[in-house]
Design an enzyme around this catalytic site. Sequence first.
Site, PDB file in Angstrom:
ATOM      1  N   HIS A 152       0.818  -1.220   0.000  1.00 37.99           N
ATOM      2  CA  HIS A 152       0.000   0.000   0.000  1.00 37.99           C
ATOM      3  C   HIS A 152       0.848   1.266   0.000  1.00 37.99           C
ATOM      4  CE1 HIS A 152       0.061  -0.148   4.566  1.00 37.99           C
ATOM      5  NE2 HIS A 152       0.044   1.155   4.423  1.00 37.99           N
ATOM      6  N   ASP A 182       1.188  -7.740   2.232  1.00 34.54           N
ATOM      7  CA  ASP A 182       1.294  -6.295   1.980  1.00 34.54           C
ATOM      8  C   ASP A 182       2.753  -5.851   1.839  1.00 34.54           C
ATOM      9  OD1 ASP A 182       0.890  -3.588   1.790  1.00 34.54           O
ATOM     10  OD2 ASP A 182      -0.439  -3.435   3.525  1.00 34.54           O
ATOM     11  N   SER A 197       4.069   2.061   8.484  1.00 34.32           N
ATOM     12  CA  SER A 197       3.865   1.111   7.399  1.00 34.32           C
ATOM     13  C   SER A 197       5.174   0.907   6.665  1.00 34.32           C
ATOM     14  CB  SER A 197       2.818   1.628   6.426  1.00 34.32           C
ATOM     15  OG  SER A 197       1.554   1.288   6.866  1.00 34.32           O
TER      16      SER A 197
HETATM   17  N1  ARG Z   1      -4.832   0.549   7.843  1.00 32.07           N
HETATM   18  C1  ARG Z   1      -3.559   0.592   7.191  1.00 32.07           C
HETATM   19  C2  ARG Z   1      -2.937   1.952   7.407  1.00 32.07           C
HETATM   20  O1  ARG Z   1      -3.455   2.686   8.102  1.00 32.07           O
HETATM   21  C3  ARG Z   1      -3.615   0.193   5.755  1.00 32.07           C
HETATM   22  C4  ARG Z   1      -4.264   1.161   4.839  1.00 32.07           C
HETATM   23  C5  ARG Z   1      -4.310   0.730   3.411  1.00 32.07           C
HETATM   24  N2  ARG Z   1      -5.377  -0.207   3.146  1.00 32.07           N
HETATM   25  C6  ARG Z   1      -6.694   0.144   2.930  1.00 32.07           C
HETATM   26  N3  ARG Z   1      -7.577  -0.821   2.763  1.00 32.07           N
HETATM   27  N4  ARG Z   1      -7.099   1.374   2.872  1.00 32.07           N
HETATM   28  O2  ARG Z   1      -2.783   2.909   6.800  1.00 32.07           O
HETATM   29  N1  GLU Z   2      -1.223   1.307   7.658  1.00 26.30           N
HETATM   30  C1  GLU Z   2      -0.577   2.334   8.428  1.00 26.30           C
HETATM   31  C2  GLU Z   2       0.383   3.156   7.574  1.00 26.30           C
HETATM   32  O1  GLU Z   2       0.192   3.286   6.418  1.00 26.30           O
HETATM   33  C3  GLU Z   2       0.116   1.730   9.587  1.00 26.30           C
HETATM   34  C4  GLU Z   2      -0.906   1.237  10.477  1.00 26.30           C
HETATM   35  C5  GLU Z   2      -1.032   2.100  11.681  1.00 26.30           C
HETATM   36  O2  GLU Z   2      -1.586   3.194  11.610  1.00 26.30           O
HETATM   37  O3  GLU Z   2      -0.552   1.590  12.688  1.00 26.30           O
HETATM   38  O4  GLU Z   2       1.265   3.798   8.037  1.00 26.30           O
END
Ligand code: ARG
Ligand code: GLU
Length: 732
Positions: free
Chosen positions: A104, A240, A664
């Site tokens: 991502h 991922d 991330s």
């Molecule tokens: N929750 C993760 C982070 O905060 C992954 C985000 C990307 N994935 C998604 N389905 N939007 O950013």
């Molecule tokens: N998915 C998040 C990011 O893109 C990390 C997950 C979190 O917020 O801990 O940085």
Amino acid sequence: MRIFEIFLFLNEMMRKIFSIPVKFTAFIALYLWWAELPAQQIRMWVPSDTRDYYYQLQESGAQMKAVDLFDAQKPSLNDAVVQFNGGCTAGLISGQGLLLTNHHCGYGAIQSHSTLEHNYVKDGFWAGTLDDELPNPGMYVTFVRAIYDVTDKVLQGVSDDMDEASRQSHIDKNINRLKRTLPKKSWQEITVKPAFYGNKYYAYVTETYKDIRLVGAPPSAIGKFGADTDNWMWPRHSGDFSLFRIYADRNNRPAEYSKDNVPYHPEKYFQVSTEGVSRRDLIIVYGFPGRTREYLPAFRVRQITGRINPVRIGIRERALRVMDGFMHTNDTIKLKYTALYARIANYWKKWKGENLGIRRSDALANKEYWEQLTEKELAKQGKADEYREVKTALENTFRDLEPVEIARNVFIEAGYLNNPWMQRAFAVYEMERGLQKGGADAFEREAAKTARSMEADFQKGDRRVNKALFAAMTDVLKEKMPRGFLPEVWSGTAADDIVKAWDQSFLTDAAKMKKLLSGDFKHFENALKNDSGYKMARALINGFYGKINPEYHKRMEQVQTLMRKYVRLQMQAFPRMHFAPDANGTLRVSFGRVEGYEPRDGVYYEPFSTLDGVIEKYIPGDYEFDLPKALLDIYEHKDYGKWEVNGTVPVNFLGTAHTTGGNSGSPVLNAKGELVGLNFDRVWEGTMSDLYYDPAICRNIMVDVRYILFIMDKLGHATRLLDEINLENHQQ
Ligand code: ARG
Ligand code: GLU
């Protein structure tokens, strides 16, 4: 009595009665602190403050020292971590500049190289040779080579009785002088950032590389398996990850993209371990966490979760419902809006989890308890009155802030993020402002630029969806904008009439827009003056820049000043305690253990997931849970090769490391400092860790590096890359 109080008591006793050296009591203190701390739990350490986490590392069974993580004198593991393209983290895993980050995080790049014939998003991408690696204009990664605590120098000559403006100008002067005097190489940069709301300052010597090429990515069905449904959730089954490479000039220095650039040779990179992790194993997450707010008083946390979050959640919910209605029945629309939907849904879900987690962890009561404890300690130093005063002032300021903070959120959410038509209006607004200086001379150039981005914008969206979103957000603006913040043209015009006006505006008509931007300046100026849709947009945006934002920042400055005092008092209350600053996008190291958790009463989550679970979730043809045939075949024939563990392949695992957005792509290390995983998310029940970290339910989610290697090997047949990664293969 809680363990923490026992610690305070013991610490005092040892020091006073037995006059045992502070170092020893600190050892016990830290041990207990590591075991349980009631409130201020932030665990993202500044790597150069090795003394702050030295004991923690010792206690945790690490087979390395703090200086292996960070050494100002010679290359250490910080030289193997980069901030990836501003918002993520990546780790070096080979001597030729190979970078491992999340799918991502690399998604934009993967998508930009995808066409109908070469659909790298769908099918994945594996560069066969260096020449096949794909450049990404604008992409960059940043190393942190040195960190200095420069608090004394920055605050030199600054006193408590200065007003904020002169204080700041004093600080700015000191920082500028500092930047000129700190040692750095010609290709390096120095940034100075505050920590603890300006009670401390750090200087960072950084190096930014700008030739970053795409090397590999799994099919998105693996890279974002589970998509929005599984996002922020456990059990998780996502691969991922993606691979990039840093290119440098012939001297191994940063350089703009050039065909002649060569793979960067790092001084340090992570040894990849295929040993895997077990329950209770130490994990170390090294990365660039973006933003946390752990030092806020209970009052403010109650306000954020009770008043601010519900506004944002409610607005996003409406936008998501609108999109969902179209996406469900129309595949073309689904494709066009998946990315926007995912972006909106990400924090919508996060805030919902945050609110639940604050309640479940009893965060408010725990924070209030911490506040009492702090006041008690400060009373011994005669500072209790000061503490109460600051706290009351903070509460009053936060109370005053509320309406303008809500107005700001309503504007940002309803007037921008969830509103493609308004985004378009914003682009025109920016151009109009630019032309106020440049005038007719600048028009042609600017118009051509805007025309290009507008054409792309009209193509990527769908008129029906944008219009429905606009209508819904118009209702939101009317209903939710606090009194006095919505311009007359909006409050005084019926919602239907607003939508009608926009329907006829050049803002929502590709042909009109094109004509306008290819015509002459006079014509353009006239249109902006007379188009009623655009006039509304301008009024709304002017209201934001002219009123909402200045009022918000004025109050936030007061908050900053008071928080600076508030945090300083907390630190003074516990002089021997080690505090870590809130995340602010700078390099941090965080320690944890592999550990499951109880999401609800009567339910326990194991910390490991496997390929069997991936297959369990498989839904043929589904946009979130479909799988590539190649993976199904491998599963069918149990063709796991050396990646087989107990009859399956490990996929994701959980840990107790304190992480946030920006982490991330962070490398996850074992006790020996070898790379065993890749951080990519947190569990839903624990997303409140940005405000309050509770070791019982806050978990970070990582990809097991063995799943990454398995996918590269069995799906990608990426032998060139596997050979390049220096595998310490314990299984052979
Ligand atoms: N929750 C993760 C982070 O905060 C992954 C985000 C990307 N994935 C998604 N389905 N939007 O950013
Ligand atoms: N998915 C998040 C990011 O893109 C990390 C997950 C979190 O917020 O801990 O940085």
